[in-house]
Design a protein around this motif. Structure first.
Motif, PDB file in Angstrom:
ATOM      1  N   ARG A  45       0.834  -1.209   0.000  1.00 23.57           N
ATOM      2  CA  ARG A  45       0.000   0.000   0.000  1.00 23.57           C
ATOM      3  C   ARG A  45       0.867   1.256   0.000  1.00 23.57           C
ATOM      4  N   ARG A  46       1.950   1.238   0.763  1.00 27.10           N
ATOM      5  CA  ARG A  46       2.848   2.399   0.792  1.00 27.10           C
ATOM      6  C   ARG A  46       3.485   2.618  -0.574  1.00 27.10           C
ATOM      7  N   ASP A  47       3.926   1.548  -1.217  1.00 28.40           N
ATOM      8  CA  ASP A  47       4.540   1.674  -2.537  1.00 28.40           C
ATOM      9  C   ASP A  47       3.542   2.188  -3.572  1.00 28.40           C
ATOM     10  N   GLU A  48       2.294   1.728  -3.478  1.00 31.04           N
ATOM     11  CA  GLU A  48       1.265   2.227  -4.395  1.00 31.04           C
ATOM     12  C   GLU A  48       1.009   3.717  -4.171  1.00 31.04           C
ATOM     13  N   ALA A  49       0.956   4.125  -2.910  1.00 29.08           N
ATOM     14  CA  ALA A  49       0.725   5.544  -2.617  1.00 29.08           C
ATOM     15  C   ALA A  49       1.876   6.393  -3.142  1.00 29.08           C
TER      16      ALA A  49
END
Length: 131
Positions: A45-49
């Motif tokens: 999720r952090r990488d997508e954000a």
């Protein structure tokens, strides 16, 4: 007699089990196993954000500091510095050559000349901060 070896192996295994580190013995929170299981999802999720931030960012904002022309290209800055140096030299030079106190008042023109140069420098810094 055959079962005694088995009982001994079981007791050694139980002792090893009790001696093995546990989350409580290591001072970790009790829900550490669920946190470990959730970690890959949180990283994804952090990488997508971060990827969304990169795509949402306008390319113009990256080069905003390049849009502010350098101070060395500001003609008012150089004009103020040049006028200040010119009138400083005239007031000192003519004051010595002519030996008249009236020429020293020519040095007062340095104040607005150098003030203009300083104002342009401050404006340049402000433009960089806004960029």
């Amino acid at each position: 007699k055959g079962g005694e070896g088995l009982k001994e192996a079981i007791s050694r295994a139980e002792a090893a089990w009790r001696a093995a580190p546990s989350p409580e013995s290591m001072g970790l929170p009790l829900d550490i196993l669920s946190r470990v299981k959730r970690y890959p999802k949180a990283v994804a999720r952090r990488d997508e954000a971060l990827a969304r931030l990169e795509t949402d960012r306008e390319p113009e904002q990256d080069d905003a500091s390049l849009k502010v022309p350098p101070l060395t290209e500001n003609r008012f800055f150089w004009g103020g510095l040049g006028a200040g140096v010119l009138f400083m030299g005239l007031s000192v030079g003519l004051g010595i050559v002519a030996a008249q106190p009236m020429w020293r008042y020519l040095a007062l023109i340095n104040i607005p000349a150098f003030g203009t140069a300083a104002w342009m420098a401050l404006r340049y810094v402000d433009d960089l901060q806004h960029a």
